[in-house]
Scaffold this active site. Structure first.
Site, short mmCIF file in Angstrom:
data_model
loop_
_atom_site.label_atom_id
_atom_site.label_comp_id
_atom_site.label_asym_id
_atom_site.label_seq_id
_atom_site.Cartn_x
_atom_site.Cartn_y
_atom_site.Cartn_z
N TRP A 132 1.28 -10.57 -15.77
CA TRP A 132 1.64 -11.97 -15.53
C TRP A 132 3.12 -12.24 -15.79
CZ3 TRP A 132 3.76 -12.99 -20.11
CH2 TRP A 132 3.27 -12.28 -21.20
N ASN A 133 3.82 -11.32 -16.47
CA ASN A 133 5.13 -11.70 -17.02
C ASN A 133 6.22 -11.84 -15.97
OD1 ASN A 133 5.09 -8.90 -16.67
ND2 ASN A 133 6.58 -8.58 -18.30
N TYR A 134 6.16 -10.97 -14.94
CA TYR A 134 7.02 -11.11 -13.76
C TYR A 134 6.09 -10.99 -12.56
CZ TYR A 134 11.36 -10.93 -16.37
OH TYR A 134 12.40 -11.24 -17.22
N LYS A 156 -5.18 -7.73 -7.64
CA LYS A 156 -5.70 -8.52 -8.75
C LYS A 156 -4.55 -9.00 -9.63
CE LYS A 156 -8.00 -8.89 -13.01
NZ LYS A 156 -6.88 -9.68 -13.42
N GLY A 207 0.78 -3.19 -16.75
CA GLY A 207 0.21 -3.89 -17.89
C GLY A 207 0.43 -3.10 -19.15
N SER A 208 -0.45 -3.33 -20.11
CA SER A 208 -0.24 -2.74 -21.44
C SER A 208 -0.69 -1.28 -21.48
CB SER A 208 -1.03 -3.55 -22.47
OG SER A 208 -2.40 -3.47 -22.15
N THR A 211 -4.63 -1.01 -21.86
CA THR A 211 -5.41 -1.11 -20.64
C THR A 211 -5.11 0.07 -19.71
OG1 THR A 211 -5.17 -3.50 -20.84
CG2 THR A 211 -6.12 -2.70 -18.81
N GLY A 212 -3.85 0.46 -19.66
CA GLY A 212 -3.46 1.58 -18.79
C GLY A 212 -4.21 2.85 -19.15
N GLU A 229 2.52 1.40 -14.87
CA GLU A 229 3.79 0.87 -15.39
C GLU A 229 3.43 0.08 -16.64
OE1 GLU A 229 6.55 1.69 -12.62
OE2 GLU A 229 6.44 -0.40 -12.01
N CYS A 263 8.89 -6.16 -19.83
CA CYS A 263 8.58 -4.78 -20.20
C CYS A 263 9.84 -4.08 -20.69
CB CYS A 263 7.98 -4.02 -19.03
SG CYS A 263 8.96 -4.11 -17.54
N GLU A 360 5.21 -2.58 -29.56
CA GLU A 360 5.74 -3.61 -28.66
C GLU A 360 5.47 -5.00 -29.25
OE1 GLU A 360 3.96 -3.99 -24.70
OE2 GLU A 360 5.98 -4.03 -23.85
P1 NDP Z 1 -2.81 -6.23 -19.74
O1 NDP Z 1 -2.93 -4.76 -19.91
O2 NDP Z 1 -3.52 -7.10 -20.68
O3 NDP Z 1 -3.30 -6.64 -18.28
C1 NDP Z 1 -2.76 -6.12 -17.09
C2 NDP Z 1 -3.73 -6.34 -15.95
O4 NDP Z 1 -4.91 -5.54 -16.15
C3 NDP Z 1 -4.23 -7.77 -15.83
O5 NDP Z 1 -4.42 -8.10 -14.48
C4 NDP Z 1 -5.55 -7.70 -16.58
O6 NDP Z 1 -6.42 -8.72 -16.24
C5 NDP Z 1 -6.06 -6.36 -16.11
N1 NDP Z 1 -7.07 -5.73 -16.96
C6 NDP Z 1 -7.40 -6.01 -18.25
N2 NDP Z 1 -8.38 -5.14 -18.68
C7 NDP Z 1 -8.65 -4.32 -17.64
C8 NDP Z 1 -9.52 -3.20 -17.44
N3 NDP Z 1 -10.33 -2.76 -18.43
N4 NDP Z 1 -9.53 -2.58 -16.25
C9 NDP Z 1 -8.71 -2.97 -15.27
N5 NDP Z 1 -7.84 -4.03 -15.37
C10 NDP Z 1 -7.82 -4.69 -16.55
O7 NDP Z 1 -1.25 -6.54 -19.73
P2 NDP Z 1 -0.54 -7.96 -19.54
O8 NDP Z 1 -0.92 -8.59 -18.27
O9 NDP Z 1 -0.68 -8.75 -20.79
O10 NDP Z 1 0.99 -7.51 -19.37
C11 NDP Z 1 1.83 -7.23 -20.44
C12 NDP Z 1 2.08 -5.75 -20.55
O11 NDP Z 1 2.57 -5.25 -19.30
C13 NDP Z 1 3.17 -5.43 -21.56
O12 NDP Z 1 2.79 -4.30 -22.31
C14 NDP Z 1 4.37 -5.11 -20.66
O13 NDP Z 1 5.34 -4.30 -21.28
C15 NDP Z 1 3.71 -4.45 -19.50
N6 NDP Z 1 4.57 -4.49 -18.30
C16 NDP Z 1 5.13 -3.32 -17.85
C17 NDP Z 1 5.99 -3.33 -16.77
C18 NDP Z 1 6.64 -2.08 -16.28
O14 NDP Z 1 7.22 -2.12 -15.21
N7 NDP Z 1 6.59 -0.96 -17.00
C19 NDP Z 1 6.33 -4.59 -16.09
C20 NDP Z 1 5.65 -5.74 -16.62
C21 NDP Z 1 4.81 -5.68 -17.69
P3 NDP Z 1 -6.41 -10.07 -17.10
O15 NDP Z 1 -4.98 -10.47 -17.33
O16 NDP Z 1 -7.09 -11.00 -16.19
O17 NDP Z 1 -7.12 -9.75 -18.38
#
Ligand code: NDP
Length: 458
Positions: A132-134, A156, A207-208, A211-212, A229, A263, A360
């Site tokens: 969601w952040n960018y 998604k 994402g995080s 989750t990754g 990422e 990030c 983080e």
């Molecule tokens: P999350 O890992 O919480 O969520 C990322 C996405 O994954 C969301 O769409 C989330 O849905 C979805 N999700 C959650 N659980 C699952 C699962 N079990 N299986 C599949 N998808 C799932 O991260 P945030 O959205 O809070 O983003 C912040 C993180 O992203 C930070 O750690 C940041 O550093 C990183 N980030 C990295 C970047 C890069 O380029 N390296 C760029 C931007 C951010 P929902 O939100 O609906 O729960």
């Protein structure tokens, strides 16, 4: 019917409730994307590029409305939402300019009757799970090149940027992307998990780390291509030969822009002993000047955190740091007002026994540590599981390059920070990810090579 409630993080008020997908809906959407892919791939590359050009025009036309929408659900200060949209236009321009030459078949050998050619075929159906952040950047880094390369995309958005994700889908459809070629998937983490359990040809996740890791485990079982990422704990080192005030202003912006929720935000700063006091004075003054408040006000620099849950993470990091001897030079607590507000916080006397220097923060919190020389800075910069970016401020380019060559990070900054370029690969190491987006490599990431061995008769 399943629904998702969208909340304004600056006030806690409900913005809207939208229909959400169930796991069965996800299955049906993947089937639609699968059925639509061959026809999309058969459209000419020029035609697909033309459609993305039309998408760019729609974004340009609707910039103001889109910025306001994102600010309402993400809490990003309005000026920063506008900046992101302007940045998005630049990224699309890069893909428009580079895709045709990058995706063109390449003849690599010719002798007698034998010719060898590398061709780039689309992966097929791609799942794009976004943060969601960018929301414009991290989504478009995937879906723009994926669509151009001939893939269909299930997108998604994070539940915290759902309205933005739906607006992006509307813009793509209006531009001419068929509705079964780009399909938004709406829901929380469980719907993301449902999507990754589907038979897709690639999972592209932002994402995080937590989750990754789950996604990598699931993709490993099904041998699906996966790209991650993830987060960062990005360090900056300020050497003894710089203008302390200028370095403080630049790194404070790198740490606090987007309320620290980037990030590649600067997450820890190491300062050479010789200018430490000067730097800290200037840094704390800079942070004291940040305008904290209503994100819809153009003057606001620090808005609310997008996710209320992150407030507790910051509370814990600060409590842990204080217990271990840190000094709070600014902020240090939540703000007493509605919404997810946290005061911009500067911690001194920090060290690597503290979570705030290793995990983080993803919020407006920074630790500044004194170091005696470059070697100590390099060693501390590498003392992390993450490896997204690292920066050095010094007048001496050779000094910066020497240090940054030894830091295990995907991006290296000399006298800059918190910066992403569409022309350069964006990649993380260790817990910061797997694979890359952006640059020419970030176009090829959405293809699989076909090796043609062509012998003409006689
Ligand atoms: P999350 O890992 O919480 O969520 C990322 C996405 O994954 C969301 O769409 C989330 O849905 C979805 N999700 C959650 N659980 C699952 C699962 N079990 N299986 C599949 N998808 C799932 O991260 P945030 O959205 O809070 O983003 C912040 C993180 O992203 C930070 O750690 C940041 O550093 C990183 N980030 C990295 C970047 C890069 O380029 N390296 C760029 C931007 C951010 P929902 O939100 O609906 O729960």
């Amino acid at each position: 019917m399943s629904t998702l409630t969208i909340t304004n993080p600056a006030t806690g008020a409900t913005i809207r409730t939208v229909p959400a997908d169930t796991p069965d809906d996800v299955t049906a959407k993947v089937a639609r994307a699968r059925a639509a892919q061959p026809a999309w791939r058969r459209r000419s590359l020029d035609e697909r590029i033309g459609i993305i050009r039309a998408f760019r025009e729609i974004i340009e036309r609707d910039k103001a409305t889109l910025a306001a929408l994102t600010t309402s659900e993400v809490g990003k200060p309005l000026g920063q939402s506008k900046n992101e949209l302007n940045g998005l236009l630049g990224r699309i321009d890069f893909f428009l300019a580079e895709s045709a030459k990058t995706l063109a078949p390449e003849q690599v050998f010719s002798e007698g009757t034998m010719v060898e050619v590398i061709d780039h075929e689309p992966l097929g159906v791609v799942a794009n799970i976004s943060a969601w952040n960018y929301p414009y950047f991290v989504g478009s880094n995937v879906f723009v090149p994926a669509l151009i390369a001939g893939n269909t995309v299930l997108y998604k958005p994070s539940e915290f940027a759902t309205l933005t994700g739906l607006a992006l889908a509307d813009a793509l459809h209006e531009a001419g992307v068929p509705k079964d070629v780009f399909i938004p998937v709406v829901g929380g983490g469980e719907i993301g998990a449902a999507l990754t359990s589907q038979p897709v040809d690639g999972v592209f996740f932002t994402g995080s780390y937590a989750t990754g890791k789950k996604i990598a485990d699931a993709a490993g079982k099904s041998m699906t291509r996966v790209q991650l990422e993830l987060g960062g704990k990005d360090p900056v080192y300020v050497a003894d030969d710089v203008d302390a005030a200028a370095a403080a202003a630049a790194t404070a912006d790198g740490a606090f822009y987007n309320t620290g929720q980037s990030c590649c935000a600067v997450e820890r700063i190491y300062v050479h002993d010789a200018i430490y006091d000067q730097f800290v004075d200037a840094f704390v003054r800079e942070v004291g000047g940040f305008v904290v408040g209503d994100p819809t006000d153009e003057k606001t620099y620090i808005g609310p955190l997008t996710r209320a849950a992150q407030l507790a993470v910051l509370d814990e990091q600060i409590a842990d740091a204080k217990k271990r001897g840190a000094k709070v030079a600014a902020g240090g607590q939540r703000l007493d007002r509605p919404g997810n507000y946290f005061a911009p916080t500067v911690l001194l006397n920090v060290d690597h026994s503290m979570a705030v220097m290793r995990e983080e923060s993803f919020g407006p919190v920074i630790g500044i540590q004194r170091v005696k020389d470059d070697a100590e800075a390099a060693s501390l910069m590498n003392d992390t599981q993450y490896g997204l970016t690292a920066g050095v401020y010094t007048k001496d380019r050779a000094r910066a390059e020497k240090l940054l060559r030894d830091v295990d990070a995907g991006s290296a900054y000399w006298n800059c920070c918190d910066r992403v370029s569409p022309r350069l690969p964006w990649s993380g190491r260790g817990h910061s990810g797997l694979g890359l987006t952006l640059s020419r490599y970030g176009i090829l990431a959405f293809t699989k090579p076909k090796a043609w061995h062509l012998r003409s008769p006689g």
